[in-house]
Enzyme design. Structure first.
Site, short mmCIF file in Angstrom:
data_model
loop_
_atom_site.label_atom_id
_atom_site.label_comp_id
_atom_site.label_asym_id
_atom_site.label_seq_id
_atom_site.Cartn_x
_atom_site.Cartn_y
_atom_site.Cartn_z
N CYS A 155 -18.33 -27.53 -7.70
CA CYS A 155 -17.92 -27.25 -6.33
C CYS A 155 -16.88 -28.23 -5.80
O CYS A 155 -16.47 -28.14 -4.63
CB CYS A 155 -19.14 -27.18 -5.42
SG CYS A 155 -20.21 -25.79 -5.84
N HIS A 289 -18.02 -32.77 3.04
CA HIS A 289 -18.59 -31.72 2.19
C HIS A 289 -19.72 -31.04 2.97
O HIS A 289 -19.81 -29.83 2.97
CB HIS A 289 -19.09 -32.35 0.89
CG HIS A 289 -19.52 -31.38 -0.15
ND1 HIS A 289 -18.73 -30.32 -0.55
CD2 HIS A 289 -20.66 -31.29 -0.88
CE1 HIS A 289 -19.37 -29.64 -1.48
NE2 HIS A 289 -20.54 -30.19 -1.70
N HIS A 326 -20.58 -22.24 1.87
CA HIS A 326 -20.15 -23.12 0.80
C HIS A 326 -19.39 -22.27 -0.23
O HIS A 326 -19.99 -21.50 -0.97
CB HIS A 326 -21.39 -23.78 0.17
CG HIS A 326 -21.09 -24.82 -0.86
ND1 HIS A 326 -20.02 -24.73 -1.72
CD2 HIS A 326 -21.74 -25.97 -1.18
CE1 HIS A 326 -20.01 -25.79 -2.51
NE2 HIS A 326 -21.03 -26.56 -2.20
#
Lengths: 400, 370
Positions: A155, A289, A326
């Site tokens: 990610c 994040h 996300h």
């Protein structure tokens, strides 16, 4: 060769909108665009909520030969190349750096199903399932003649693509490069993400909130055009922002759990500062994040404090994941675009769904309402499974 | 640029460890043979036989994809040769740059199989993280405590060269003192079957090979400080894209970066797979810039096509030859075919060009020398 690299184009396909303008409106307004998944049989899954791209009519766009993930990638790259005052018409030296978690996972899933059933997969199935194929397909369709680089750093992939693209430009390998992160939701992908047990069963993403219950994944692609300032000036391209530096590393700790002291994230931020030639005091904003998992948010808070010191307590530190989810391999790209738009518009997007402060996440997270702030620099963090961390720093075009 | 190579590790179908690998390569021993797939289909491939990670790593692993296991074996060898136990490098100043084309495909297949059998809710959580394309990179970081700059490339035949070039670039910038850089490819029935269907393997294509190869690279300052002896140096690198002629452009750019002329290249090691048109075109393109008497070595004729590992293997061959001038048998273009026509050669080479090319037209060249 100057180390600052110009950002001259951006493109995005996401649950928060297709196209940078719509995406930014959604992110700045803090409108949650996550919802019940429609392409999967949600009765099979414990986590039925996510961020699907809507209003994306692929066959009409003539891209039916590609898997959905590659179509997202293509659309984002096409917008990025076509944006700005001057289109990038001469593309023979343009590289593409395409980074992803899963690439064309639906193709992989069909390929594996055939192989498992003892059927010979159709011609081209293995090749099309490889990560490199998406970069090649998009390069072919857009007429990009430079290197075609596929990368995967879970990610953190979107930020990794930006850093590598900037390095190719700085090193003089190419004058211009597309950096893109992308991924699509599929049955295989959602099954895997489900077993990781990081998603919210409550169906809401609350970064930095005491009662956060996990993240929700989304799909799409984000792309940025990076080029030397000289190249941008020569072709009359509008400079939207500057890439100043980046850092990527690994926690070297655990495959599925992050390091609670945040050392890895901290180090990636310090690497980015060193690469940018900036001190912590010169950072005006952090796009975190901020996954809203129990572990990430306090870990990242510790990391930001360790990297920026007192400055961490003075500047806005937001997470847009409550709004756009996300984005897996696209997460870094989404957040880079949001960060750059924040610099350009003087607006810090809110961290939505914030209700109850968590003493372990005691940064100014811009709760629920966007804020006007004339930030000149921003650092955007990404992290991923396997311990990958990538931090990138952008500045307004007149920063130096 | 002068980046020292102070350790090498190789695990391949023609040998594991530098001695076995090199002796077989110099003898021209090939490992490509017919292998039966579960459905009885035969495919030509070079598989590593008898590899056991226990011979390399003491701690038992709960789960490890073969792709990651091969990489771990090669990394242990490279670290050992670089003398890292005796003179360790600061983990925050040690980088890792890896490459793989197929990733951990066997684990992806195993996860998918369980998904089919049990459904999404009961799919096995342990193995899914190992199915990610960065899994091997992450496992190496954890195993060897590598916390410096980190990257992972998946761009097919040029991925390994990109990984090495990225590491060299970061070392040259001063972002790290040392780097582990290389690639890994393990083959499983799904890959072999898919490759046959696609026509990239078999009579229409080439024979794939399993391998992992890792370099321990460091700045000259770091090597000196650790009293590590360089095997060779990376002196320059060049990238190009487009047609087969991109090979020539990449070599030209690499030699210019090294501050030399292409006419001073003594030996070329090329990512040739003996698969017809593309390889012949590559040889012809290389001949345009290299000296007429420059031998061309094609290790994949012996190891099988090792995709992301091809460039790391080629750099290892060049690094070993830098000290004693011994190279594997070269190839020649005979009647439009790639053929090995000679024995191993001795050449006191100063500069070796390692040329990596993907069928998509991307090329990366590295200049290796003593």
């Amino acid at each position: 060769m100057a180390r600052d690299v110009a950002i001259t184009g951006m493109g995005v396909v996401s649950c928060a909108g297709n196209g940078v303008a719509v995406f930014w409106d959604t992110v700045a307004a803090g409108r949650c665009e996550l919802g019940a998944l429609t392409r999967l049989n949600v009765s099979e899954f414990s986590y039925p909520v996510g961020g699907e791209v809507r209003g994306f009519d692929a066959p009409k766009s003539g891209e039916s030969g590609l898997d959905l993930a590659a179509q997202f990638l293509l659309a984002a790259c096409r917008e990025a190349l076509g944006g700005g005052q001057a289109n990038l018409e001469s593309r023979h030296d343009c590289a593409i750096i395409a980074a992803t978690n899963f690439g064309s996972a639906s193709v992989l899933e069909r390929f594996l199903a055939d192989a498992a059933a003892g059927r010979r997969p159709p011609k081209g199935a293995l090749t099309a399932s490889l990560l490199k194929s998406d970069a090649e397909s998009v390069a072919l369709k857009l007429g990009l003649g430079g290197p075609k680089v596929a990368m995967s750093l879970s990610c953190a992939s979107g930020n990794a693509a930006i850093i590598h693209a900037a390095q190719l430009v700085r090193d003089g390998v190419v004058p211009v490069a597309l950096a893109a992160g992308y991924d699509a939701i599929s049955r295989y992908v959602w099954s895997g993400l489900g077993v990781l047990r990081v998603m919210s069963q409550k169906g809401v993403v609350r970064p930095f909130d005491r009662d956060r219950s996990g993240t929700l994944f989304s799909e799409g692609a984000g792309a940025l055009v990076l080029e030397s300032r000289e190249h941008a000036a020569a072709r009359g391209a509008r400079v939207m922002a500057l890439f100043l530096g980046g850092g990527m590393n690994n926690n070297a700790y655990h495959m599925a759990h992050s390091q609670e002291d945040g050392q890895g994230i901290r180090d990636s931020m310090l690497m980015a500062l060193e690469d940018a030639g900036l001190s912590a005091e010169q950072i005006d904003h952090v796009n975190a994040h901020g996954t809203a998992t129990k572990l990430n948010d306090p870990t990242e808070t510790r990391a930001i404090k360790a990297a920026l010191g007192q400055r961490a307590l003075e500047i806005p530190v937001n997470s847009i994941k409550g709004t756009v989810g996300h984005g897996m391999g696209a997460a870094g790209s989404f957040e880079a675009i949001a960060s750059i738009m924040a610099l350009r518009e003087g607006i810090i997007p809110p961290t939505i769904n914030f209700e109850t402060p968590d003493p372990e996440c005691d940064l100014d997270c811009v709760p629920n309402m966007a804020r006007r702030a004339a930030a000149k620099t921003v650092i955007s963090n990404s992290a991923g499974i396997g311990g990958c961390n990538c931090a990138v720093i952008f500045a307004s075009e007149d920063f130096r | 640029m002068r980046i020292a190579i102070t350790g090498i590790g190789v695990v391949s179908a023609i040998g594991c460890g530098r001695t076995e690998f090199r002796e077989n390569l110099l003898e021209g021993v090939g490992a490509i043979e017919s292998t039966a797939l579960p459905d009885g289909t035969l495919v030509e491939a070079a598989l590593i036989k008898g590899f056991d990670l226990k011979n390399y790593v003491e701690a038992k692993k709960v789960y490890l994809d073969r792709n990651s296991a091969l990489a771990m074996g090669a990394t242990v060898l490279a670290m050992r040769e670089a003398g890292c136990k005796a003179a360790p490098v600061n983990p925050a100043r040690l980088g890792l740059s890896t490459a793989t084309t197929f990733g951990n495909m066997a684990t992806a297949a195993a996860f998918h199989q369980k998904l089919v059998e049990k459904g999404p809710r009961l799919a096995p959580p342990l193995i899914f993280p190992h199915a990610y394309a960065n899994a091997t990179n992450s496992l190496l970081s954890i195993e060897f405590g590598v916390r410096g700059p980190n990257c992972n490339f998946n761009s097919g035949f040029t991925a390994g060269a990109h990984a090495i070039a990225w590491a060299a670039g970061r070392l040259a910038e001063g972002r790290a003192d040392a780097f582990l850089a290389g690639g890994t490819e393990a083959l499983c029935p799904e890959i072999l079957l898919g490759g046959l269907s696609d026509g990239i393997f078999g009579s229409e294509g080439f024979a794939p090979g399993e391998a992992a190869a890792m370099l321990f690279m460091e700045t000259e300052i770091s090597a000196t400080k650790r009293s590590a002896t360089p095997l060779a140096f990376i002196k320059g690198m060049g990238f190009s894209s487009g047609s087969l002629d991109s090979v020539a452009s990449a070599i030209d750019r690499a030699v210019r970066a090294a501050g030399i002329s292409a006419r001073t290249i003594d030996v070329a090691i090329a990512g040739i797979r003996a698969s017809g048109r593309i390889d012949c075109g590559q040889v012809e393109a290389m001949r345009k810039v290299l000296p007429a008497d420059c031998p061309i070595i094609a290790p994949q004729v012996f190891t099988g096509a090792t995709f992301a590992v091809s460039a790391p293997i080629d750099v290892i061959i060049a690094a070993l030859a830098a000290s004693d001038g011994r190279y594997p048998p070269p190839i020649k273009l005979v009647d439009g075919e790639i053929r090995v026509t000679e024995e191993a050669i001795n050449k006191n080479a100063v500069n070796t060009a390692v040329v990596s090319v993907d069928p998509n037209g991307d090329a990366v060249a590295l200049v290796i020398g003593g």
